[in-house]
Design a protein around this motif. Structure first.
Motif, PDB file in Angstrom:
ATOM      1  N   GLY A  29      65.216  25.040  22.373  1.00 15.88           N
ATOM      2  CA  GLY A  29      66.582  24.681  22.736  1.00 15.88           C
ATOM      3  C   GLY A  29      66.935  23.244  22.429  1.00 15.88           C
ATOM      4  N   ALA A  30      68.246  22.991  22.404  1.00 17.51           N
ATOM      5  CA  ALA A  30      68.754  21.648  22.114  1.00 17.51           C
ATOM      6  C   ALA A  30      69.067  20.948  23.422  1.00 17.51           C
ATOM      7  N   TYR A  31      68.043  20.436  24.075  1.00 18.39           N
ATOM      8  CA  TYR A  31      68.224  19.735  25.347  1.00 18.39           C
ATOM      9  C   TYR A  31      67.024  18.818  25.551  1.00 18.39           C
ATOM     10  N   ALA A  32      67.094  18.011  26.593  1.00 18.84           N
ATOM     11  CA  ALA A  32      65.998  17.111  26.962  1.00 18.84           C
ATOM     12  C   ALA A  32      65.633  16.153  25.829  1.00 18.84           C
ATOM     13  N   SER A  33      66.635  15.751  25.064  1.00 17.43           N
ATOM     14  CA  SER A  33      66.418  14.801  23.962  1.00 17.43           C
ATOM     15  C   SER A  33      65.347  15.275  22.985  1.00 17.43           C
ATOM     16  N   SER A  34      65.266  16.590  22.776  1.00 15.31           N
ATOM     17  CA  SER A  34      64.159  17.133  21.982  1.00 15.31           C
ATOM     18  C   SER A  34      64.561  17.607  20.595  1.00 15.31           C
ATOM     19  N   THR A  35      65.839  17.608  20.279  1.00 11.57           N
ATOM     20  CA  THR A  35      66.253  18.274  19.045  1.00 11.57           C
ATOM     21  C   THR A  35      65.711  17.564  17.807  1.00 11.57           C
ATOM     22  N   GLN A 156      77.002   9.401  19.370  1.00  8.88           N
ATOM     23  CA  GLN A 156      76.379   9.887  20.593  1.00  8.88           C
ATOM     24  C   GLN A 156      76.290   8.775  21.640  1.00  8.88           C
ATOM     25  N   SER A 218      64.039  10.044  20.631  1.00  8.29           N
ATOM     26  CA  SER A 218      65.273  10.528  21.245  1.00  8.29           C
ATOM     27  C   SER A 218      66.292   9.407  21.442  1.00  8.29           C
ATOM     28  N   GLU A 221      69.779  10.793  26.154  1.00 10.09           N
ATOM     29  CA  GLU A 221      69.905  10.580  27.590  1.00 10.09           C
ATOM     30  C   GLU A 221      69.907   9.102  27.993  1.00 10.09           C
TER      31      GLU A 221
END
Length: 265
Positions: A29-35, A156, A218, A221
């Motif tokens: 998924g695209a969340y938690a600064s992981s993309t 961003q 990342s 966040e």
């Protein structure tokens, strides 16, 4: 961009297919600064796997060693100046006796979680009669490793600063005695609009993160964290008043200013 860089083509040459879980593999998924950091490295590994097959076939067609092949400008180049296009290599792979579809797949996970770093500045004006704070300018410097797409990364940061500004200045969920929200709509729950937004400036401080794709880490966040503290410190610098509760509404600032004035007298 990551796949294009590995394969020596343009970003416009890469087609990204989005689908549902009936026919796409699992993704975290695209969340938690992981993309970019996690999924980007999976893309890099998959592109490198495809590159191996492209280079081996190009070397065979050009009659050179694979180590001599370099992929750039949509072509495979040999050290002696010979070249063949990526499309010709793909056609050869599909229509010869040793037919293959050149495919690269990869997964990636990391035991590391390198932190981004940021510094936030806020310029404000304070109306001493009403307690209203006007934020005139926000400046943020962010270390996100190597920004893969500087324009998107800067955007961003700008978006995150505006979100955080709402958190600092006006967004508050008010509840009645039964715990029901009193401002459950965006009318009484005020958020910053484009015409409310102060001037913003972003500096991307480039470092090299060894565990990320092309040095990236990342950014998403970290940009939320620092606007409220920066505005709080700017208020302290301007007036000598310290407020530890957000949002910094005019009423709270006015009360703090009155209390500060009384303490001085």
């Amino acid at each position: 961009q990551i796949a294009a860089d590995v394969l020596g083509v343009q970003a416009d040459d890469i087609l990204v297919y989005s689908g549902d879980t009936d026919f796409t593999p699992f993704d975290k998924g695209a969340y938690a600064s992981s993309t970019t950091y996690i999924s980007g490295m999976a893309v890099k590994k998959a592109a490198e796997a495809a590159k191996v097959r492209i280079v081996e076939r190009a070397a065979r067609l050009l009659k050179v060693a694979p180590a001599e092949i370099e992929l750039r400008d949509r072509r495979a180049w040999a050290a002696d100046g010979q070249s063949i296009s990526i499309s010709e290599i793909a056609l050869n792979a599909l229509h010869t006796e040793d037919q293959e579809q050149i495919i690269g797949t990869a997964s990636h996970w990391s035991t590391e979680s390198p932190a981004p770093f940021a510094a936030q500045m806020a310029e404000i004006e304070v109306d001493l009669e009403t307690g209203e704070i006007t934020v005139k300018k926000l400046v943020m410097a962010v270390d996100c490793g190597v920004p893969i797409n500087p324009m998107t990364a800067s955007s961003q940061v700008e978006g995150g600063m505006v979100q955080s500004l709402g958190y600092a200045m006006c967004e508050e969920t008010l509840l009645d005695d039964l715990g029901r929200p009193l401002n459950a709509q965006f009318g009484p729950y005020w958020i910053f609009r484009s015409d409310d937004t102060p001037e913003t400036e972003v500096f991307l401080v480039q470092t090299m993160e060894a565990s990320g794709p092309f040095g990236a880490k990342s950014i998403a966040e970290i940009v939320i964290d620092a606007v409220a503290p920066a505005v709080r410190n700017a208020l302290l610098d301007a007036t000598g008043v310290t407020i530890e509760q957000i949002p910094f509404t005019p009423e709270r600032v006015w009360r703090a200013l009155r209390a500060h004035a009384s303490a001085l007298t």
